[in-house]
Design a protein around this motif. Structure first.
Motif, PDB file in Angstrom:
ATOM      1  N   GLU A   8      18.470  48.650 104.153  1.00 57.62           N
ATOM      2  CA  GLU A   8      17.083  48.296 103.828  1.00 57.62           C
ATOM      3  C   GLU A   8      16.896  47.868 102.385  1.00 57.62           C
ATOM      4  O   GLU A   8      16.207  46.909 102.121  1.00 57.62           O
ATOM      5  CB  GLU A   8      16.145  49.474 104.104  1.00 57.62           C
ATOM      6  CG  GLU A   8      15.908  49.718 105.553  1.00 57.62           C
ATOM      7  CD  GLU A   8      14.827  50.754 105.781  1.00 57.62           C
ATOM      8  OE1 GLU A   8      13.978  50.989 104.885  1.00 57.62           O
ATOM      9  OE2 GLU A   8      14.834  51.336 106.873  1.00 57.62           O
ATOM     10  N   VAL A  11      14.566  52.069  96.622  1.00 59.51           N
ATOM     11  CA  VAL A  11      13.232  52.583  96.384  1.00 59.51           C
ATOM     12  C   VAL A  11      13.273  53.412  95.108  1.00 59.51           C
ATOM     13  O   VAL A  11      14.179  54.219  94.916  1.00 59.51           O
ATOM     14  CB  VAL A  11      12.764  53.471  97.569  1.00 59.51           C
ATOM     15  CG1 VAL A  11      11.402  54.073  97.296  1.00 59.51           C
ATOM     16  CG2 VAL A  11      12.768  52.680  98.867  1.00 59.51           C
ATOM     17  N   ASN A  49      10.835  57.815 106.150  1.00 57.72           N
ATOM     18  CA  ASN A  49       9.429  57.424 105.971  1.00 57.72           C
ATOM     19  C   ASN A  49       8.829  58.057 104.723  1.00 57.72           C
ATOM     20  O   ASN A  49       8.038  57.430 104.013  1.00 57.72           O
ATOM     21  CB  ASN A  49       8.603  57.793 107.201  1.00 57.72           C
ATOM     22  CG  ASN A  49       8.828  56.852 108.353  1.00 57.72           C
ATOM     23  OD1 ASN A  49       9.302  55.720 108.177  1.00 57.72           O
ATOM     24  ND2 ASN A  49       8.503  57.297 109.549  1.00 57.72           N
ATOM     25  N   ARG A  52      10.005  56.079 101.764  1.00 62.00           N
ATOM     26  CA  ARG A  52       9.317  54.777 101.716  1.00 62.00           C
ATOM     27  C   ARG A  52       7.880  54.907 101.224  1.00 62.00           C
ATOM     28  O   ARG A  52       7.405  54.075 100.462  1.00 62.00           O
ATOM     29  CB  ARG A  52       9.307  54.140 103.101  1.00 62.00           C
ATOM     30  CG  ARG A  52      10.660  53.677 103.585  1.00 62.00           C
ATOM     31  CD  ARG A  52      10.515  53.036 104.978  1.00 62.00           C
ATOM     32  NE  ARG A  52      11.787  52.907 105.630  1.00 62.00           N
ATOM     33  CZ  ARG A  52      12.146  53.584 106.722  1.00 62.00           C
ATOM     34  NH1 ARG A  52      11.322  54.445 107.297  1.00 62.00           N
ATOM     35  NH2 ARG A  52      13.337  53.388 107.258  1.00 62.00           N
ATOM     36  N   THR A  53       7.160  55.949 101.682  1.00 65.71           N
ATOM     37  CA  THR A  53       5.749  56.075 101.334  1.00 65.71           C
ATOM     38  C   THR A  53       5.527  56.681  99.949  1.00 65.71           C
ATOM     39  O   THR A  53       4.562  56.330  99.276  1.00 65.71           O
ATOM     40  CB  THR A  53       4.971  56.899 102.379  1.00 65.71           C
ATOM     41  OG1 THR A  53       5.552  58.184 102.502  1.00 65.71           O
ATOM     42  CG2 THR A  53       4.966  56.193 103.720  1.00 65.71           C
ATOM     43  N   SER A  57       9.211  50.200  96.557  1.00 67.45           N
ATOM     44  CA  SER A  57      10.375  49.362  96.834  1.00 67.45           C
ATOM     45  C   SER A  57      10.703  48.479  95.646  1.00 67.45           C
ATOM     46  O   SER A  57       9.810  47.921  95.007  1.00 67.45           O
ATOM     47  CB  SER A  57      10.110  48.470  98.047  1.00 67.45           C
ATOM     48  OG  SER A  57       9.946  49.247  99.203  1.00 67.45           O
TER      49      SER A  57
END
Length: 92
Positions: A8, A11, A49, A52-53, A57
């Motif tokens: 991906e 982050v 998740n 990511r939250t 990024s």
């Protein structure tokens, strides 16, 4: 801290979030030890998740050194087992 999610990207995550991530990591480790495939999948998804939250990024062309590498969302239990240290995926 820079975290890479395999497949991906990277982050940027503030260190203050690691207590919450460590709880998920401990849960994931427990599910792996018992062979709970369904729980493993659910917790891995929750862990990724959360990263990511809680993080932001980095651009795809950014190549920062990653201090933590997490498995891809579709990684198998066995693939993740090979990535583990004594502390799990996230060092304590």
């Amino acid at each position: 801290m820079i975290v890479r999610i395999m497949g991906e990207g990277q982050v940027k995550l503030d260190d203050s979030h690691f207590a919450e991530l460590n709880k998920l990591d401990d849960e994931l480790l427990s599910e792996m030890e018992t062979g709970d495939e369904e729980g493993f999948r659910r917790t891995l998804t929750a862990l990724l998740n959360a990263v990511r939250t809680m993080g932001s990024s980095l651009p795809d062309d950014a190549l920062e050194p990653s201090e933590l590498i997490l498995p891809a969302p579709d990684a198998t239990l066995e693939e993740v087992r090979e990535m583990l240290t004594d502390d799990g995926l996230i060092p304590n």
